[in-house]
Motif scaffolding. Structure first.
Motif, PDB file in Angstrom:
ATOM      1  N   HIS A 103     -18.368 -24.318  13.120  1.00 12.35           N
ATOM      2  CA  HIS A 103     -18.511 -23.084  13.890  1.00 12.35           C
ATOM      3  C   HIS A 103     -19.767 -23.086  14.749  1.00 12.35           C
ATOM      4  O   HIS A 103     -19.746 -22.597  15.877  1.00 12.35           O
ATOM      5  N   GLU A 104     -20.856 -23.626  14.228  1.00 10.77           N
ATOM      6  CA  GLU A 104     -22.069 -23.691  15.050  1.00 10.77           C
ATOM      7  C   GLU A 104     -21.844 -24.573  16.271  1.00 10.77           C
ATOM      8  O   GLU A 104     -22.307 -24.256  17.371  1.00 10.77           O
ATOM      9  N   SER A 105     -21.108 -25.651  16.096  1.00  8.94           N
ATOM     10  CA  SER A 105     -20.798 -26.520  17.224  1.00  8.94           C
ATOM     11  C   SER A 105     -20.037 -25.735  18.298  1.00  8.94           C
ATOM     12  O   SER A 105     -20.338 -25.830  19.492  1.00  8.94           O
ATOM     13  N   PHE A 106     -19.066 -24.923  17.883  1.00  9.35           N
ATOM     14  CA  PHE A 106     -18.307 -24.100  18.828  1.00  9.35           C
ATOM     15  C   PHE A 106     -19.205 -23.042  19.468  1.00  9.35           C
ATOM     16  O   PHE A 106     -19.189 -22.861  20.689  1.00  9.35           O
ATOM     17  N   TRP A 107     -19.988 -22.335  18.653  1.00  5.64           N
ATOM     18  CA  TRP A 107     -20.827 -21.259  19.178  1.00  5.64           C
ATOM     19  C   TRP A 107     -21.935 -21.763  20.089  1.00  5.64           C
ATOM     20  O   TRP A 107     -22.427 -21.031  20.929  1.00  5.64           O
ATOM     21  N   HIS A 108     -22.326 -23.022  19.920  1.00  6.55           N
ATOM     22  CA  HIS A 108     -23.368 -23.608  20.768  1.00  6.55           C
ATOM     23  C   HIS A 108     -22.794 -24.355  21.964  1.00  6.55           C
ATOM     24  O   HIS A 108     -23.534 -24.952  22.739  1.00  6.55           O
ATOM     25  N   SER A 109     -21.467 -24.331  22.114  1.00  8.80           N
ATOM     26  CA  SER A 109     -20.824 -25.044  23.227  1.00  8.80           C
ATOM     27  C   SER A 109     -21.161 -24.379  24.552  1.00  8.80           C
ATOM     28  O   SER A 109     -21.485 -23.187  24.622  1.00  8.80           O
ATOM     29  N   ALA A 110     -21.065 -25.158  25.615  1.00  9.10           N
ATOM     30  CA  ALA A 110     -21.325 -24.635  26.961  1.00  9.10           C
ATOM     31  C   ALA A 110     -20.379 -23.483  27.288  1.00  9.10           C
ATOM     32  O   ALA A 110     -20.797 -22.483  27.885  1.00  9.10           O
ATOM     33  N   GLU A 111     -19.105 -23.594  26.879  1.00  8.43           N
ATOM     34  CA  GLU A 111     -18.132 -22.534  27.152  1.00  8.43           C
ATOM     35  C   GLU A 111     -18.545 -21.221  26.489  1.00  8.43           C
ATOM     36  O   GLU A 111     -18.474 -20.157  27.090  1.00  8.43           O
ATOM     37  N   MET A 112     -18.969 -21.320  25.230  1.00  8.02           N
ATOM     38  CA  MET A 112     -19.345 -20.116  24.504  1.00  8.02           C
ATOM     39  C   MET A 112     -20.627 -19.527  25.066  1.00  8.02           C
ATOM     40  O   MET A 112     -20.728 -18.308  25.240  1.00  8.02           O
ATOM     41  N   ARG A 113     -21.591 -20.375  25.360  1.00  5.74           N
ATOM     42  CA  ARG A 113     -22.847 -19.878  25.930  1.00  5.74           C
ATOM     43  C   ARG A 113     -22.588 -19.196  27.274  1.00  5.74           C
ATOM     44  O   ARG A 113     -23.199 -18.182  27.593  1.00  5.74           O
ATOM     45  N   GLU A 114     -21.664 -19.751  28.046  1.00  5.96           N
ATOM     46  CA  GLU A 114     -21.315 -19.127  29.328  1.00  5.96           C
ATOM     47  C   GLU A 114     -20.651 -17.768  29.091  1.00  5.96           C
ATOM     48  O   GLU A 114     -20.974 -16.782  29.767  1.00  5.96           O
ATOM     49  N   ALA A 115     -19.734 -17.703  28.120  1.00  6.13           N
ATOM     50  CA  ALA A 115     -19.059 -16.440  27.815  1.00  6.13           C
ATOM     51  C   ALA A 115     -20.049 -15.372  27.355  1.00  6.13           C
ATOM     52  O   ALA A 115     -19.879 -14.183  27.645  1.00  6.13           O
ATOM     53  N   LEU A 116     -21.095 -15.797  26.653  1.00  7.84           N
ATOM     54  CA  LEU A 116     -22.112 -14.865  26.174  1.00  7.84           C
ATOM     55  C   LEU A 116     -23.163 -14.555  27.241  1.00  7.84           C
ATOM     56  O   LEU A 116     -23.986 -13.654  27.063  1.00  7.84           O
ATOM     57  N   GLY A 117     -23.153 -15.338  28.332  1.00  7.21           N
ATOM     58  CA  GLY A 117     -24.134 -15.139  29.390  1.00  7.21           C
ATOM     59  C   GLY A 117     -25.531 -15.573  29.001  1.00  7.21           C
ATOM     60  O   GLY A 117     -26.519 -15.057  29.526  1.00  7.21           O
ATOM     61  N   ASP A 118     -25.621 -16.529  28.074  1.00 13.61           N
ATOM     62  CA  ASP A 118     -26.921 -16.993  27.585  1.00 13.61           C
ATOM     63  C   ASP A 118     -26.872 -18.506  27.381  1.00 13.61           C
ATOM     64  O   ASP A 118     -26.388 -18.977  26.356  1.00 13.61           O
ATOM     65  N   PRO A 119     -27.383 -19.283  28.344  1.00 14.51           N
ATOM     66  CA  PRO A 119     -27.312 -20.742  28.235  1.00 14.51           C
ATOM     67  C   PRO A 119     -28.142 -21.315  27.085  1.00 14.51           C
ATOM     68  O   PRO A 119     -27.976 -22.475  26.728  1.00 14.51           O
ATOM     69  N   GLU A 120     -29.006 -20.515  26.497  1.00 17.72           N
ATOM     70  CA  GLU A 120     -29.855 -20.979  25.386  1.00 17.72           C
ATOM     71  C   GLU A 120     -29.414 -20.407  24.045  1.00 17.72           C
ATOM     72  O   GLU A 120     -30.123 -20.557  23.047  1.00 17.72           O
TER      73      GLU A 120
END
Length: 144
Positions: A103-120
């Motif tokens: 799950h951390e791998s998914f939540w730290h993915s570029a797609e997820m970070r983009e969806a959250l609006g937070d690249p970090e």
């Protein structure tokens, strides 16, 4: 039932191989839980699901493939994820550590970070999760 088109979508992951795998696990009865970030609900200004709520499970092609009913909803910190959840996710996890790594791998993915609006964006033990337990109440035929 008023028909699947009256139901809100039940989306797992992003369209593609992972969603296909998760939808298949739901249809096979192996996946009975899913975990999202509370932050997703807050960003989308979306209300949390409630037990008894029904939704249409959507595949990668945007088709409604089943109706699922929420049986339990829990908001908890990542540190409180347990083995019941790891097994209920139906993805073959044998431990909480395996579940968390996946799950951390998914939540730290570029797609997820983009969806959250937070690249970090990163999760930690205190990151709040929304855990939904559900059951399939109807499998829909192709075409609805």
């Amino acid at each position: 039932m008023t028909g699947p088109h009256a139901l809100k979508p039940f989306l797992l992951a992003f369209p593609g191989p992972l969603r296909d795998q998760l939808v298949a696990a739901v249809l096979a009865g192996e996946k009975t839980a899913t975990t999202g970030l509370l932050a997703e609900y807050e960003i989308e200004n979306e209300e949390l699901p409630e037990p008894g709520e029904r939704s249409a499970l959507i595949d990668s092609d945007g088709r409604e493939v089943a109706v699922v009913e929420i049986t339990e909803v829990h908001v908890l910190p990542l540190r409180d994820a347990d083995l019941r959840l790891a097994l209920g996710e139906g993805e073959g996890y044998r431990s909480v550590a395996e579940w968390r790594e996946g799950h951390e791998s998914f939540w730290h993915s570029a797609e997820m970070r983009e969806a959250l609006g937070d690249p970090e964006f990163v999760v930690d033990d205190g990151t709040m999760l929304v855990v939904e337990w559900f059951k399939v109440v109807e499998v829909l035929q192709p075409g609805g």
